[in-house]
Design a protein around this motif. Structure first.
Motif, PDB file in Angstrom:
ATOM      1  N   LYS A 105       0.696  -1.209  -0.376  1.00 11.21           N
ATOM      2  CA  LYS A 105       0.065   0.240   0.066  1.00 11.21           C
ATOM      3  C   LYS A 105       1.173   0.900  -0.011  1.00 11.21           C
ATOM      4  O   LYS A 105       1.838   0.812   0.613  1.00 11.21           O
ATOM      5  CB  LYS A 105      -1.025   0.404   1.342  1.00 11.21           C
ATOM      6  N   THR A 106       0.839   2.025  -0.657  1.00  3.82           N
ATOM      7  CA  THR A 106       0.761   3.329  -0.721  1.00  3.82           C
ATOM      8  C   THR A 106       0.291   4.385  -0.505  1.00  3.82           C
ATOM      9  O   THR A 106      -1.401   4.490  -1.804  1.00  3.82           O
ATOM     10  CB  THR A 106       1.821   3.527  -1.658  1.00  3.82           C
ATOM     11  N   VAL A 107       0.465   5.606   0.010  1.00  3.00           N
ATOM     12  CA  VAL A 107      -0.090   6.506   0.490  1.00  3.00           C
ATOM     13  C   VAL A 107       0.120   7.857   0.251  1.00  3.00           C
ATOM     14  O   VAL A 107       1.512   7.939   0.712  1.00  3.00           O
ATOM     15  CB  VAL A 107      -1.286   7.037   2.002  1.00  3.00           C
ATOM     16  N   ASN A 108       0.433   8.964  -0.763  1.00  2.32           N
ATOM     17  CA  ASN A 108       0.466  10.181  -0.606  1.00  2.32           C
ATOM     18  C   ASN A 108      -0.389  11.275  -0.937  1.00  2.32           C
ATOM     19  O   ASN A 108      -1.277  11.179  -1.550  1.00  2.32           O
ATOM     20  CB  ASN A 108       1.620   9.933  -2.375  1.00  2.32           C
ATOM     21  N   THR A 109      -0.082  12.338   0.433  1.00  2.00           N
ATOM     22  CA  THR A 109      -0.498  13.560   0.348  1.00  2.00           C
ATOM     23  C   THR A 109       0.176  14.834  -0.235  1.00  2.00           C
ATOM     24  O   THR A 109      -0.769  15.644  -0.035  1.00  2.00           O
ATOM     25  CB  THR A 109      -0.957  13.271   1.305  1.00  2.00           C
TER      26      THR A 109
END
Length: 133
Positions: free
Chosen positions: A26-30
């Motif tokens: 999983k990768t979350v980028n804000t």
């Protein structure tokens, strides 16, 4: 179907559902940072089974789960990946850990989807990595 025939089937289904703890990648980028490099690096590394990456403001946190036979080299793997990520993202504060607590806490933070608490929680997760166990 009688209860006697149905009960073992239900038991087996519950058992199998409980065994599936795979998180995957999983990768979350804000931010506006390019996260494709991180995903590619982690997915191509054959030593890593699962990874959760969170990029927010000036921080990057990666929680890793290594393959079974690599578990004795967890710290070395995390250190190598940390150096590579610091070279890729010199402007980010990079934290990489193969500790399962960091992986689970990062995953829990992502699943809550509350970006307002990201910075505070990410500092706590980084502190977990630095504390001796």
């Amino acid at each position: 179907m009688t209860i006697r025939k149905l009960l073992p089937l239900v038991f087996i289904l519950v058992l199998l559902a409980g065994c599936s703890t795979s998180i995957g990648f999983k990768t979350v980028n804000t931010t506006d940072q390019d996260y494709q490099q991180v995903e590619k690096l982690l997915k191509e590394d054959k030593r890593i089974k699962n990874a959760v990456v969170l990029i927010h403001k000036d921080r990057l946190i990666a929680g890793l789960r290594v393959n079974t036979f690599e578990r004795f080299k967890k710290r070395k793997i995390a250190k190598e990946l940390s150096k590579e990520l610091e070279e890729m993202y010199p402007d980010l504060n990079v934290t990489v850990s193969a500790d399962s607590k960091v992986l689970l806490e990062t995953n829990k933070l992502i699943e809550k989807e509350n970006e307002q608490n990201y910075e505070e929680k990410m500092k706590k997760i980084s502190a977990l990595v630095k504390e001796e166990t």
